[in-house]
Design a protein around this motif. Structure first.
Motif, PDB file in Angstrom:
ATOM      1  N   LEU A 298       0.822  -1.215   0.000  1.00  0.00           N
ATOM      2  CA  LEU A 298       0.000   0.000   0.000  1.00  0.00           C
ATOM      3  C   LEU A 298       0.855   1.264   0.000  1.00  0.00           C
ATOM      4  O   LEU A 298       0.398   2.325  -0.420  1.00  0.00           O
ATOM      5  N   TRP A 299       2.088   1.143   0.466  1.00  0.00           N
ATOM      6  CA  TRP A 299       2.990   2.295   0.444  1.00  0.00           C
ATOM      7  C   TRP A 299       3.384   2.679  -0.981  1.00  0.00           C
ATOM      8  O   TRP A 299       3.881   3.782  -1.202  1.00  0.00           O
ATOM      9  N   ASN A 300       3.200   1.775  -1.955  1.00  0.00           N
ATOM     10  CA  ASN A 300       3.533   2.126  -3.341  1.00  0.00           C
ATOM     11  C   ASN A 300       2.730   3.340  -3.800  1.00  0.00           C
ATOM     12  O   ASN A 300       3.223   4.158  -4.582  1.00  0.00           O
ATOM     13  N   THR A 301       1.504   3.452  -3.292  1.00  0.00           N
ATOM     14  CA  THR A 301       0.677   4.619  -3.628  1.00  0.00           C
ATOM     15  C   THR A 301       0.605   5.628  -2.489  1.00  0.00           C
ATOM     16  O   THR A 301       0.522   6.833  -2.732  1.00  0.00           O
ATOM     17  N   ASP A 302       0.657   5.148  -1.248  1.00  0.00           N
ATOM     18  CA  ASP A 302       0.507   6.058  -0.106  1.00  0.00           C
ATOM     19  C   ASP A 302       1.793   6.802   0.241  1.00  0.00           C
ATOM     20  O   ASP A 302       1.751   7.958   0.670  1.00  0.00           O
ATOM     21  N   LYS A 303       2.947   6.134   0.073  1.00  0.00           N
ATOM     22  CA  LYS A 303       4.235   6.740   0.418  1.00  0.00           C
ATOM     23  C   LYS A 303       5.288   6.388  -0.640  1.00  0.00           C
ATOM     24  O   LYS A 303       6.297   5.745  -0.357  1.00  0.00           O
ATOM     25  N   PRO A 304       5.070   6.819  -1.871  1.00  0.00           N
ATOM     26  CA  PRO A 304       5.995   6.452  -2.953  1.00  0.00           C
ATOM     27  C   PRO A 304       7.420   6.938  -2.729  1.00  0.00           C
ATOM     28  O   PRO A 304       8.373   6.275  -3.171  1.00  0.00           O
ATOM     29  N   GLU A 305       7.603   8.067  -2.060  1.00  0.00           N
ATOM     30  CA  GLU A 305       8.966   8.563  -1.829  1.00  0.00           C
ATOM     31  C   GLU A 305       9.736   7.613  -0.905  1.00  0.00           C
ATOM     32  O   GLU A 305      10.950   7.456  -1.048  1.00  0.00           O
ATOM     33  N   ASN A 306       9.048   6.995   0.038  1.00  0.00           N
ATOM     34  CA  ASN A 306       9.698   6.013   0.903  1.00  0.00           C
ATOM     35  C   ASN A 306      10.132   4.788   0.109  1.00  0.00           C
ATOM     36  O   ASN A 306      11.211   4.228   0.344  1.00  0.00           O
ATOM     37  N   ILE A 307       9.303   4.364  -0.824  1.00  0.00           N
ATOM     38  CA  ILE A 307       9.636   3.185  -1.624  1.00  0.00           C
ATOM     39  C   ILE A 307      10.812   3.490  -2.552  1.00  0.00           C
ATOM     40  O   ILE A 307      11.726   2.672  -2.710  1.00  0.00           O
ATOM     41  N   LYS A 308      10.822   4.679  -3.124  1.00  0.00           N
ATOM     42  CA  LYS A 308      11.974   5.060  -3.950  1.00  0.00           C
ATOM     43  C   LYS A 308      13.244   5.160  -3.098  1.00  0.00           C
ATOM     44  O   LYS A 308      14.333   4.780  -3.549  1.00  0.00           O
ATOM     45  N   ALA A 309      13.109   5.623  -1.871  1.00  0.00           N
ATOM     46  CA  ALA A 309      14.259   5.685  -0.968  1.00  0.00           C
ATOM     47  C   ALA A 309      14.753   4.283  -0.619  1.00  0.00           C
ATOM     48  O   ALA A 309      15.963   4.060  -0.488  1.00  0.00           O
ATOM     49  N   LEU A 310      13.834   3.336  -0.467  1.00  0.00           N
ATOM     50  CA  LEU A 310      14.208   1.949  -0.230  1.00  0.00           C
ATOM     51  C   LEU A 310      15.057   1.426  -1.374  1.00  0.00           C
ATOM     52  O   LEU A 310      16.155   0.876  -1.164  1.00  0.00           O
TER      53      LEU A 310
ATOM     54  N   LEU B  84      14.650  -5.857  -5.720  1.00  0.00           N
ATOM     55  CA  LEU B  84      13.318  -6.405  -5.880  1.00  0.00           C
ATOM     56  C   LEU B  84      12.278  -5.338  -5.569  1.00  0.00           C
ATOM     57  O   LEU B  84      12.471  -4.522  -4.674  1.00  0.00           O
ATOM     58  N   THR B  85      11.194  -5.355  -6.317  1.00  0.00           N
ATOM     59  CA  THR B  85      10.135  -4.376  -6.105  1.00  0.00           C
ATOM     60  C   THR B  85       9.347  -4.682  -4.822  1.00  0.00           C
ATOM     61  O   THR B  85       9.340  -5.806  -4.327  1.00  0.00           O
ATOM     62  N   ASN B  86       8.685  -3.671  -4.313  1.00  0.00           N
ATOM     63  CA  ASN B  86       7.884  -3.792  -3.094  1.00  0.00           C
ATOM     64  C   ASN B  86       6.512  -4.387  -3.433  1.00  0.00           C
ATOM     65  O   ASN B  86       5.472  -3.747  -3.286  1.00  0.00           O
ATOM     66  N   THR B  87       6.544  -5.629  -3.904  1.00  0.00           N
ATOM     67  CA  THR B  87       5.312  -6.285  -4.373  1.00  0.00           C
ATOM     68  C   THR B  87       5.232  -7.730  -3.910  1.00  0.00           C
ATOM     69  O   THR B  87       4.454  -8.514  -4.457  1.00  0.00           O
TER      70      THR B  87
ATOM     71  N   GLY C  30      -3.524  -4.922  -9.926  1.00  0.00           N
ATOM     72  CA  GLY C  30      -2.888  -4.294 -11.075  1.00  0.00           C
ATOM     73  C   GLY C  30      -2.231  -2.976 -10.721  1.00  0.00           C
ATOM     74  O   GLY C  30      -1.081  -2.716 -11.088  1.00  0.00           O
ATOM     75  N   GLU C  31      -2.941  -2.143  -9.985  1.00  0.00           N
ATOM     76  CA  GLU C  31      -2.433  -0.816  -9.618  1.00  0.00           C
ATOM     77  C   GLU C  31      -1.196  -0.898  -8.739  1.00  0.00           C
ATOM     78  O   GLU C  31      -0.166  -0.258  -9.029  1.00  0.00           O
ATOM     79  N   LEU C  32      -1.262  -1.670  -7.658  1.00  0.00           N
ATOM     80  CA  LEU C  32      -0.170  -1.693  -6.682  1.00  0.00           C
ATOM     81  C   LEU C  32       1.094  -2.330  -7.252  1.00  0.00           C
ATOM     82  O   LEU C  32       2.209  -1.863  -6.984  1.00  0.00           O
ATOM     83  N   ASN C  33       0.937  -3.370  -8.048  1.00  0.00           N
ATOM     84  CA  ASN C  33       2.109  -3.997  -8.648  1.00  0.00           C
ATOM     85  C   ASN C  33       2.712  -3.131  -9.749  1.00  0.00           C
ATOM     86  O   ASN C  33       3.935  -2.982  -9.828  1.00  0.00           O
ATOM     87  N   ARG C  34       1.865  -2.561 -10.573  1.00  0.00           N
ATOM     88  CA  ARG C  34       2.377  -1.707 -11.655  1.00  0.00           C
ATOM     89  C   ARG C  34       3.131  -0.511 -11.089  1.00  0.00           C
ATOM     90  O   ARG C  34       4.248  -0.190 -11.544  1.00  0.00           O
ATOM     91  N   ILE C  35       2.570   0.144 -10.083  1.00  0.00           N
ATOM     92  CA  ILE C  35       3.224   1.328  -9.523  1.00  0.00           C
ATOM     93  C   ILE C  35       4.495   0.945  -8.777  1.00  0.00           C
ATOM     94  O   ILE C  35       5.515   1.652  -8.860  1.00  0.00           O
ATOM     95  N   GLY C  36       4.479  -0.174  -8.068  1.00  0.00           N
ATOM     96  CA  GLY C  36       5.704  -0.631  -7.412  1.00  0.00           C
ATOM     97  C   GLY C  36       6.831  -0.826  -8.408  1.00  0.00           C
ATOM     98  O   GLY C  36       7.993  -0.508  -8.134  1.00  0.00           O
ATOM     99  N   ALA C  37       6.486  -1.349  -9.588  1.00  0.00           N
ATOM    100  CA  ALA C  37       7.483  -1.543 -10.639  1.00  0.00           C
ATOM    101  C   ALA C  37       7.903  -0.224 -11.269  1.00  0.00           C
ATOM    102  O   ALA C  37       9.091   0.014 -11.534  1.00  0.00           O
ATOM    103  N   GLU C  38       6.933   0.669 -11.500  1.00  0.00           N
ATOM    104  CA  GLU C  38       7.249   1.963 -12.112  1.00  0.00           C
ATOM    105  C   GLU C  38       8.178   2.784 -11.218  1.00  0.00           C
ATOM    106  O   GLU C  38       9.096   3.457 -11.727  1.00  0.00           O
ATOM    107  N   LEU C  39       7.955   2.725  -9.921  1.00  0.00           N
ATOM    108  CA  LEU C  39       8.852   3.438  -9.002  1.00  0.00           C
ATOM    109  C   LEU C  39      10.267   2.885  -9.103  1.00  0.00           C
ATOM    110  O   LEU C  39      11.250   3.638  -9.086  1.00  0.00           O
TER     111      LEU C  39
ATOM    112  N   GLY D 183       4.563  -2.436 -15.566  1.00  0.00           N
ATOM    113  CA  GLY D 183       5.344  -1.444 -14.835  1.00  0.00           C
ATOM    114  C   GLY D 183       6.796  -1.364 -15.263  1.00  0.00           C
ATOM    115  O   GLY D 183       7.522  -0.458 -14.823  1.00  0.00           O
ATOM    116  N   GLY D 184       7.243  -2.296 -16.095  1.00  0.00           N
ATOM    117  CA  GLY D 184       8.578  -2.199 -16.674  1.00  0.00           C
ATOM    118  C   GLY D 184       9.677  -3.003 -16.014  1.00  0.00           C
ATOM    119  O   GLY D 184      10.863  -2.709 -16.233  1.00  0.00           O
ATOM    120  N   VAL D 185       9.337  -4.040 -15.232  1.00  0.00           N
ATOM    121  CA  VAL D 185      10.408  -4.828 -14.620  1.00  0.00           C
ATOM    122  C   VAL D 185      11.204  -5.575 -15.692  1.00  0.00           C
ATOM    123  O   VAL D 185      10.690  -5.887 -16.771  1.00  0.00           O
TER     124      VAL D 185
END
Length: 346
Positions: free
Chosen positions: A38-50, A63-66, A84-93, A143-145
């Protein structure tokens, strides 16, 4: 099959993978029981920092956050409609972070277990498992993995359902199981049996191996088990940062960066081509692993005695590889043991 992963693997002695997703996100404030996805959409900056933290530590891939991105896992958080949304965005980040680097970095789409037990022991059918894994794989592809990364699997039936789904998604893949029960997976698979399993697939993995488990010593014994089978497929070793201990109401891993650096070198010498960390592995661990892999000349494969001397005792006297039986998923006679629901990674 050639893609970014195989091209990078062929150009390097070994690839350094990433560390723990959960441990690092907990350090950022994720609460126990919450869904990291859920952080892929709620806290994307944290996931990019990860992701960036792994790269800055020297990782060649992350590895993506999925990990819990199937409908079965997300249903626990009333988010089964958001696969679809959470996995795609996790990959896009991940793609966004990797593509801004001045060196090649592989984005691997993490796929973990459904958390359900498959038929005939449990109720999850093969068809439904394939459907769920296919839905997740398609989203990660969108998402482009670069590759799909199946991990922490214990049952050969679930592993095979995921592999079928990846073929439907037309995606290259790597896969790891977790050998955390007396040297076997919770469903009874040994390292030798997994090696046979992956060589029997029509769409073979780009790499296979183990993640998580019970500590560096057991992980190295498992890697030696893979190497002894000479499959010709690159081996993955992603061990935990030591042994988990419950202190002050929290789980801590006792492996310091020096221990993990030594583990990385021994894993390479044991035959692993992709080496990283799982639960408890932080950027400091990866920094040391990178340093020691780059500065330590390749040596002979460690003996079991040498592993114990360097890493500590094994969790069990045997890992099951001295027997000739094969797990049910490999077509043999040995039946897998009953297991518990799959757990999260890291």
């Amino acid at each position: 099959m050639t893609n970014r992963f195989t091209e990078l693997l062929e150009s390097r002695d070994v690839l350094l993978a990433d560390g723990a997703t959960g441990t690092n996100l907990f350090a950022m404030g994720l609460q126990s029981g919450d869904a990291p996805e859920l952080w892929n959409t709620d806290k994307p900056e944290n996931i990019k920092a990860l992701y960036q933290g792994f790269i800055d530590a020297g990782s060649d891939m992350f590895l993506t956050n999925t990990f819990g991105g199937t409908a079965a896992r997300l249903k626990l958080h009333d988010a089964q409609s958001r696969v679809g949304e959470l996995n795609r965005i996790g990959a896009e980040l991940g793609r966004e972070v990797a593509d801004k680097m001045d060196r090649a970095v592989i984005v691997a789409g993490s796929v973990g277990p459904t958390g359900e037990i498959m038929e005939p022991v449990g109720e999850l059918s093969h068809a439904l498992a394939v459907e769920m894994f296919h839905e997740q794989a398609d989203a990660l592809k969108d998402g482009g993995v670069d590759i799909i990364w199946l991990e922490t699997i214990s049952a050969p039936e679930e592993f095979s359902a995921a592999v079928e789904a990846f073929k439907l998604a037309d995606m290259p893949w790597c896969g790891t199981m977790s050998f955390d029960t007396a040297g076997r997976t919770m469903m009874g698979v040994t390292s030798h049996q997994m090696a046979k399993l992956v060589t029997d697939y029509e769409n073979a993995p780009l790499a296979f191996g183990a993640n998580c488990g019970t500590g560096p010593a057991d992980m190295l014994r498992t890697v030696l088990g893979f190497s002894s089978q000479d499959t010709g497929i690159p081996i993955i070793s992603k061990g935990n940062a030591g042994i988990p201990k419950y202190l002050d109401g929290k789980i801590h891993y006792d492996g310091n960066p020096e221990l993990m650096g030594e583990y990385a070198v021994m894993a390479r010498d044991a035959g692993a081509k992709v080496i990283g960390g799982c639960c408890g592995t932080m950027p400091d661990h990866l920094h040391k692993m990178r340093e020691m892999l780059d500065s330590t000349p390749r040596g002979e494969a460690p003996t079991l005695e040498g592993v114990v001397k360097a890493m500590g005792a094994f969790s069990s006297e045997s890992d099951g590889t001295e027997t000739s039986g094969c797990c049910s998923g490999c077509g043999g006679d040995e039946k897998p043991a009953r297991g518990r629901r799959g757990r999260r990674r890291g």
